[in-house]
Each structure stands twice: as C-alpha cells, then as structure tokens.
Design an enzyme around this catalytic site. Structure first.
Site, short mmCIF file in Angstrom:
data_model
loop_
_atom_site.label_atom_id
_atom_site.label_comp_id
_atom_site.label_asym_id
_atom_site.label_seq_id
_atom_site.Cartn_x
_atom_site.Cartn_y
_atom_site.Cartn_z
N CYS A 1 18.39 19.72 -32.26
CA CYS A 1 18.33 19.12 -33.27
C CYS A 1 17.39 18.63 -34.36
CB CYS A 1 18.90 17.23 -33.23
SG CYS A 1 19.26 16.57 -34.44
N HIS B 1 23.70 16.48 -29.07
CA HIS B 1 22.83 16.34 -28.09
C HIS B 1 23.88 15.54 -26.78
CE1 HIS B 1 19.40 15.04 -30.80
NE2 HIS B 1 20.31 15.08 -31.94
#
Length: 485
Positions: free
Chosen positions: A326, A423
C-alpha cells in the site's frame, strides 16, 4: 459498555473475549465502538471501513464486520489532524480543534448505528475509548459517558494492574466523575494480573468499599493474546520468531494495517523484526517490508530522516528483497504527486526509485474486498484494498497479482523488488506457503485462521474462569425505544 481507566488497558481484548463467551452461551452478539482512533482499519461487507479491533470482535461474534460497529473512526495523519470516517465513509481531514467542535454533531450518527445494530442482536457489547476520567474532554463526548448516558448503557470500568496504581486508577476515576456519570457504572474489573489473583483480595475489597461498586473479577495476564491481531502500534513486539529467514519492517510514524505481518510471526522459518525509530535496518535482513501508512509523503520524509533510505539502498545492493504494501508500494516508486493536498500540504515528493512507477493521489478512496491470484506462483488468495492514489508505470507490466483479470501491483525487472496495494494477503496459508517457497523458506503448518479462532475460544474460557460473566451479562438492559430516531 466496557470503559477503561486509561488507554491500552485491554478493553479491546476483553470485549473480544466477552463476545466469544456470550456467543458460546447461545446469544447473538455484536460489538460496538462509538469512536475509535486507529490507522489499522478493516474493510466491511457494506463497503466501508472500521477499526481493526471491531473486525476481530465481529469475528468473535461469528459475524461479518459492518460499518455500524464503529460509526466514527479517526485515522491520524499528523500530530494535529486526522481523516474522519463516519459510518464507513471518509468525511474529510479535520484538525483536532475543528473535530472537537464538530464532535457533538456526530452523536446522532453514533446513536443511529447503535440502534440499528441493537435490533440485530440479543446483546451488544460496547467498547469505550481512552478514559472517562479525561473530564476535560467530557463536553460533547461521544466515546465514553456521553454515549453511555445518551443510550442508557451500563458501564463496567476496567483497570490495568500491570501498569501499577490500579486502586488509584479506579477510585480516582470515581472521584473526578460527575455524579450522574458515576451512576452509570455498574462495577469494575481488574485486568492483566500476574501471579496468584488471590494476592489482590485486600485491594479488590478496598476498591469496592471506596467506590460502592461491585467487582466482576480479576483477570490474569493472557499470554496467548500475542497471537491475535493488534490494533495499536504500541502493542507491536520488536522481534518475533527464531527462524533463519530475517524479515524486517521499519515502524513508520503513521504505520497502518501492520497486522498484515501477523501471520509471518507464526512461521517457524521466519524471524520478523519490527524496527523502531532510531535503530538501523539490520544488515542481515533477507527481506525488507515497507508497510502501509496513513501519510505516504509524510512517512517517506520520516523514513529518510531516520536514515532508513540509506539502509534500504545498501540492502538492495547486497541482493536483498523488498516488498512494499500500500503506502510502502507508493514509496518505492519514482515520485508521489498530491497536488490537491489530500494527505498533507500540496506538492510532489521524490520516491525511493526502486520501482519504475509513479503515484498520483486522488480523492476517491478504494475500499473493497478482493479475490486475487499471485502472478509468480498462480496461487489464489483473498485480501482487501484500502487506499487513495493511482499507481502506474513500466514496472506494472510485471504485476504482483491479478484481480478480476486486471494486473495489480508491480515488480522490478530483477524480481527482487515488488509492491502491492493488497492487504491481508498473508492470512491465506496456501499463498503464504508458496510466496515463502519462492524466497527459499519452508512454511510450517501454522493454520493462521484456525489459530485465531482457537485463541478467541481460549480467551472466552479464560474470562469464564476469572470473571462473574453471569452477573455481568445480566447488567445489560433494553435500549430506549426512540433511540436513533
């Protein structure tokens, strides 16, 4: 409602255990936290985000996480400001002073979510935030006594004996509370006792005598809690595991979704080190993971200020691997463009230049659960995306994964540097096994998901042994009929 005498006294863990214990008694249960402050968020089934602790509590209840479980989520971006998420959707970036003025206006949304959730369960277990003893914050409060009184919810006050002064914690809380707030407290409990709880019998009796509150138990330290996802960065252990493959992760100032790494802690072939500020990245690292962050450009400046960029460059020269997740993925590129100032002052920041990609911050936030296929191994896995920004460039021709037929993430030509927005990927045993095998590491039979449920079951049994749960659950009462409109 479980409130604490301070932050990090174990409220989240206790609520998770109580949720599982109530479920084991045949009740339909739901967790609720009016206001949370955390950069560790989970994506809900209704397309929003809530605190990671409430997602774990939902799992303890056997439910999917929904926005109503945490209607106000504050995600700190600077020391004085945070992104404010209301019922799963970002409302904007507010300075602390502005939020204090707007907070009373959010009570309606909090009560609406609580009422809606209450109609779906026999029992709702509520978690407070911080401490009701912070009476300077009482005006407009929606997290502790302000909520408890508005919703007519009885409170159990929890003190942490491990940090010392637990008698003063609880008795002092009563001393500073407004009498009408104090009247909401049905009793107290002591958490994190080390040794024989009977040694505290005298102190326990003194608290009851000085407050007039009943005690619900003394809970011994629960060692297995380390196996559960942590929400607060203060709970992150510096090093775990004793395997030969060394994974290191710098603890950025706005680190987010660091529970991505939790499954790696249980791998027998892995040693995971969380590197605090002021400590160099170890020279024996095999893999450096740059984690998610709530402020990519701000934490990139933080990384450079700590000298970690120099350490990372040396690691790459020595042939080491790097994975950016991310915000960490965004940092690996050539530059990050934020002309609108979505994560701080408008401007452009040069990236680490380890991937030939560029990120442009955009106002629309991606919040979605995904099914993906790892490009290098063909292994399927599930995860979630929670980010702003679009990343593109030549290295995207070598994706990390494929999601719904589209390429996701990027890799360098040598394959040692990779980045992804996904994630939760390491929770999947099959993916984690195949990904580690590609790094020359044999994966053990950890069964990560099963381990979490086993730990929650053990936690529920632990609370059953040491708390009067029959009486505690009996303190619950129906919510007012007109609550939430």
């Amino acid at each position: 409602m479980i409130q604490g005498t301070g932050s990090n006294v174990g409220k989240s863990l206790l609520v998770a255990g109580l949720c599982r214990a109530a479920r084991a008694r045949g009740l339909t249960v739901a967790p609720f936290k009016p206001q949370n402050m955390s950069n560790n968020a989970a994506v809900t089934i209704d397309g929003g985000e809530i605190g990671r602790a409430q997602a774990l509590q939902a799992r303890a209840c056997g439910r999917d996480p929904v926005n109503d479980m945490n209607p106000v989520l504050l995600k700190p971006e600077t020391d004085t400001g945070a992104q404010v998420v209301v019922q799963g959707k970002a409302r904007g970036n507010w300075r602390a002073r502005d939020y204090m003025g707007e907070k009373p206006n959010l009570l309606a949304a909090v009560l609406e979510s609580f009422a809606r959730l209450s109609r779906q369960a026999d029992l709702v277990l509520v978690e407070g935030a911080g401490s009701p003893a912070e009476i300077n914050l009482r005006k407009g409060d929606i997290a502790n006594m302000g909520f408890a009184r508005a919703a007519d919810v009885p409170v159990i006050l929890v003190g942490d004996i491990d940090r010392g002064g637990v008698i003063a914690q609880i008795v002092g809380t009563k001393a500073v509370l407004d009498p009408a707030d104090a009247a909401m407290i049905a009793g107290f409990a002591i958490n994190r006792f080390r040794g024989d709880p009977r040694l505290f019998d005298d102190g326990y009796g003194m608290i009851a005598a000085m407050t007039g509150w009943r005690g619900f138990g003394v809970v011994p330290w629960f060692d297995a809690a380390a196996a559960l996802p942590a929400e607060d960065a203060v709970d992150v252990r510096p090093a775990t595991g004793g395997g030969g493959f060394h994974i290191v992760c710098p603890m950025l100032s706005r680190i987010a979704n660091f529970d991505d790494l939790d499954p790696l802690k249980l791998e027998p072939g892995v040693r995971l080190s969380m590197i605090p500020p002021g400590t160099a990245l170890p020279g024996d690292a095999d893999l450096v993971i740059l984690p998610g962050t709530k402020s990519t450009r701000g934490d990139l400046a933080f990384l450079r200020a700590k000298g970690w960029d120099v350490d990372l460059a040396g690691h790459v020269r020595r042939g080491g691997h790097v994975l950016g997740l991310c915000g960490g993925y965004q940092m690996l590129g050539r530059r990050i463009v934020d002309d609108a100032g979505l994560e701080g002052p408008p401007g452009t920041t040069e990236g680490l230049g380890l991937l030939d990609v560029e990120t442009v911050m955009q106002p629309d936030k991606t919040l979605t659960r995904i099914q993906a296929t790892h490009a290098a191994t063909g292994t399927p896995f599930s995860g979630y995306e929670i980010h702003i920004g679009r990343t593109d460039g030549p290295d995207r021709a070598r994706p990390f994964a494929h999601v719904a037929g589209r390429p996701e993430g990027a890799a360098s030509p040598c394959g040692r540097i990779a980045g992804s927005y996904l994630h939760g990927l390491f929770c999947e045993d099959g993916f984690r096994r195949d990904w580690l095998a590609g790094l020359g590491v044999a994966s053990g039979p950890t069964g990560y998901d099963a381990a979490i449920d086993q730990t929650l079951d053990a936690l529920a049994r632990h609370l059953e042994r040491h708390m009067d749960l029959e009486t505690l659950f009996a303190t619950a009462r129906p919510i007012p009929g007109n609550l939430g409109g």
